[in-house]
Design a protein around this motif. Structure first.
Motif, PDB file in Angstrom:
ATOM      1  N   THR A  31       4.963   3.081  12.595  1.00 26.16           N
ATOM      2  CA  THR A  31       3.688   3.269  11.987  1.00 26.16           C
ATOM      3  C   THR A  31       2.771   4.323  13.186  1.00 26.16           C
ATOM      4  N   THR A  34       4.555   7.626  11.797  1.00 23.59           N
ATOM      5  CA  THR A  34       3.833   8.547  10.479  1.00 23.59           C
ATOM      6  C   THR A  34       2.519   8.920  10.832  1.00 23.59           C
ATOM      7  N   GLY A  35       1.715   8.076  11.339  1.00 23.86           N
ATOM      8  CA  GLY A  35       0.177   8.200  11.628  1.00 23.86           C
ATOM      9  C   GLY A  35       0.102   9.658  12.375  1.00 23.86           C
ATOM     10  N   TYR A  50      -7.058   8.904   4.171  1.00 24.82           N
ATOM     11  CA  TYR A  50      -5.991   8.121   4.430  1.00 24.82           C
ATOM     12  C   TYR A  50      -6.148   7.036   5.442  1.00 24.82           C
ATOM     13  N   ALA A  51      -6.993   7.267   6.609  1.00 28.36           N
ATOM     14  CA  ALA A  51      -7.244   6.444   7.606  1.00 28.36           C
ATOM     15  C   ALA A  51      -8.279   5.354   7.018  1.00 28.36           C
ATOM     16  N   VAL A  53      -8.472   4.296   3.788  1.00 30.69           N
ATOM     17  CA  VAL A  53      -7.649   3.330   2.971  1.00 30.69           C
ATOM     18  C   VAL A  53      -6.549   2.575   3.707  1.00 30.69           C
ATOM     19  N   SER A  54      -6.103   3.147   5.015  1.00 25.59           N
ATOM     20  CA  SER A  54      -5.313   2.252   5.796  1.00 25.59           C
ATOM     21  C   SER A  54      -5.857   1.176   6.391  1.00 25.59           C
ATOM     22  N   ALA A  55      -7.097   1.410   6.997  1.00 24.97           N
ATOM     23  CA  ALA A  55      -7.727   0.516   7.711  1.00 24.97           C
ATOM     24  C   ALA A  55      -8.260  -0.717   6.617  1.00 24.97           C
ATOM     25  N   SER A  56      -8.674  -0.221   5.531  1.00 29.74           N
ATOM     26  CA  SER A  56      -9.137  -1.240   4.455  1.00 29.74           C
ATOM     27  C   SER A  56      -8.233  -2.193   4.127  1.00 29.74           C
ATOM     28  N   LEU A  57      -6.819  -1.660   3.808  1.00 25.90           N
ATOM     29  CA  LEU A  57      -5.757  -2.355   3.415  1.00 25.90           C
ATOM     30  C   LEU A  57      -5.229  -3.381   4.432  1.00 25.90           C
ATOM     31  N   ASN A  58      -5.716  -2.895   5.716  1.00 24.21           N
ATOM     32  CA  ASN A  58      -5.177  -3.620   7.124  1.00 24.21           C
ATOM     33  C   ASN A  58      -6.075  -4.951   7.212  1.00 24.21           C
TER      34      ASN A  58
END
Length: 82
Positions: A31, A34-35, A50-51, A53-58
């Motif tokens: 992780t 890739t970040g 991207y950040a 969307v990633s934070a929302s999914l987390n």
């Protein structure tokens, strides 16, 4: 009559614990890598999207880890019993 052995409540030891630890460490490393790569190759606007969307999914994953699937099974089975 032979009694079967249950594993409920036991702490994993030995190879299973080491494998679990190794998988968690490698997942965190992957992780992070890739970040870094995304930050390097995407522009600031794209990486920001991207950040977000990633934070929302987390944040959504928290509900899964908090026992929501078990709650749904319990409540749906209780609803079907009525």
């Amino acid at each position: 009559m032979k009694r079967s052995r249950t594993y409920v409540g036991e702490i994993p030891t030995g190879g299973l614990a080491a494998l679990t630890f190794a998988l968690k460490v490698s997942s965190s490393g992957w992780t992070f890598a890739t970040g870094v790569l995304f930050a390097r190759f995407l522009g600031p606007v794209e990486f920001g999207a991207y950040a977000i969307v990633s934070a929302s999914l987390n944040l959504l994953v928290i509900f899964g880890a908090a026992g929501l699937p078990g709650l749904l099974v319990r409540e749906l089975s209780a609803y079907k019993m009525k």
